[in-house]
Design an enzyme around this catalytic site. Structure first.
Site, PDB file in Angstrom:
ATOM      1  N   ASP A   9       0.867  -1.170   0.000  1.00 23.81           N
ATOM      2  CA  ASP A   9       0.000   0.000   0.000  1.00 23.81           C
ATOM      3  C   ASP A   9       0.911   1.229   0.000  1.00 23.81           C
ATOM      4  O   ASP A   9       2.077   1.135   0.366  1.00 23.81           O
ATOM      5  CB  ASP A   9      -0.886  -0.035   1.259  1.00 23.81           C
ATOM      6  N   ASP A  11      -0.360   5.015   0.847  1.00 22.60           N
ATOM      7  CA  ASP A  11      -0.727   6.022   1.857  1.00 22.60           C
ATOM      8  C   ASP A  11      -0.749   5.417   3.254  1.00 22.60           C
ATOM      9  O   ASP A  11      -1.480   4.470   3.523  1.00 22.60           O
ATOM     10  CB  ASP A  11      -2.090   6.633   1.527  1.00 22.60           C
TER      11      ASP A  11
END
Length: 187
Positions: A9, A11
């Protein structure tokens, strides 16, 4: 040495988990800090509608993402992992934000990792498609979904995921922790 398929991922995982807060605070005239951030649902955190969050994102998202600070150790560790494993960025960011994601990667000297912009928080199908051995994540709901499907998750410790404790989930405090775990898994 085993070559792993690692989904990452962006963020809150590669970036500082709270980098969005100054932008949201200014836009919504709030004064929240990381200690107030006990949810990933920005509409709940800022007590606004989802439509207002989307409106913010359309107006401020590019600048916010372009200026997102990278967590300590990320660059050197990603380059090291890139040499020996298959890395994929799997993000909930909308396809419209893919250009800023690529611009941000270039500005921060990231390796040329393939970006999968899902426009959705549901990442299980993409992880399975990529034959993911390990997923690096911060969002508690994503982590829960991935772990329940048998995918091992390294969970970046944040204020908004403190209560999560599941099988297939290893809580980590830094990218140095992540590197150590991956090194052990691949030997």
């Amino acid at each position: 040495m085993k070559k792993l398929n690692i989904c990452i991922d962006i963020d809150g995982t590669v970036t500082d988990p709270y980098y969005f807060m100054p932008y949201f605070n200014k836009y919504f005239d709030k004064d929240l800090g990381p200690e107030d951030c006990h949810t990933c649902k920005l509409e709940d955190l800022y007590e606004v509608s989802l439509e207002e969050v989307i409106d913010f994102y359309l107006k401020e998202g590019y600048d916010m993402h372009l200026n997102a600070p990278v967590l300590e150790g990320v660059n050197e560790i990603l380059w090291d992992l890139y040499e020996t494993h298959n890395l994929y960025f799997v993000t909930a960011r909308n396809k419209k934000m893919e250009k800023v994601t690529l611009d941000w990667m270039k500005a921060n000297n990231m390796p040329p990792i393939k970006v999968h912009s899902l426009g959705s928080y549901y990442k299980v199908d993409k992880a399975k498609e990529l034959k993911c051995d390990l997923f690096i994540e911060d969002n508690p709901e994503n982590t829960k979904q991935l772990a329940q499907e048998g995918i091992k998750v390294l969970l970046i410790d944040t204020n908004y995921n403190k209560d999560l404790n599941l099988k297939n989930v290893i809580r980590v405090n830094s990218w140095y922790d992540i590197k150590n775990i991956i090194d052990k898994m691949s030997f």
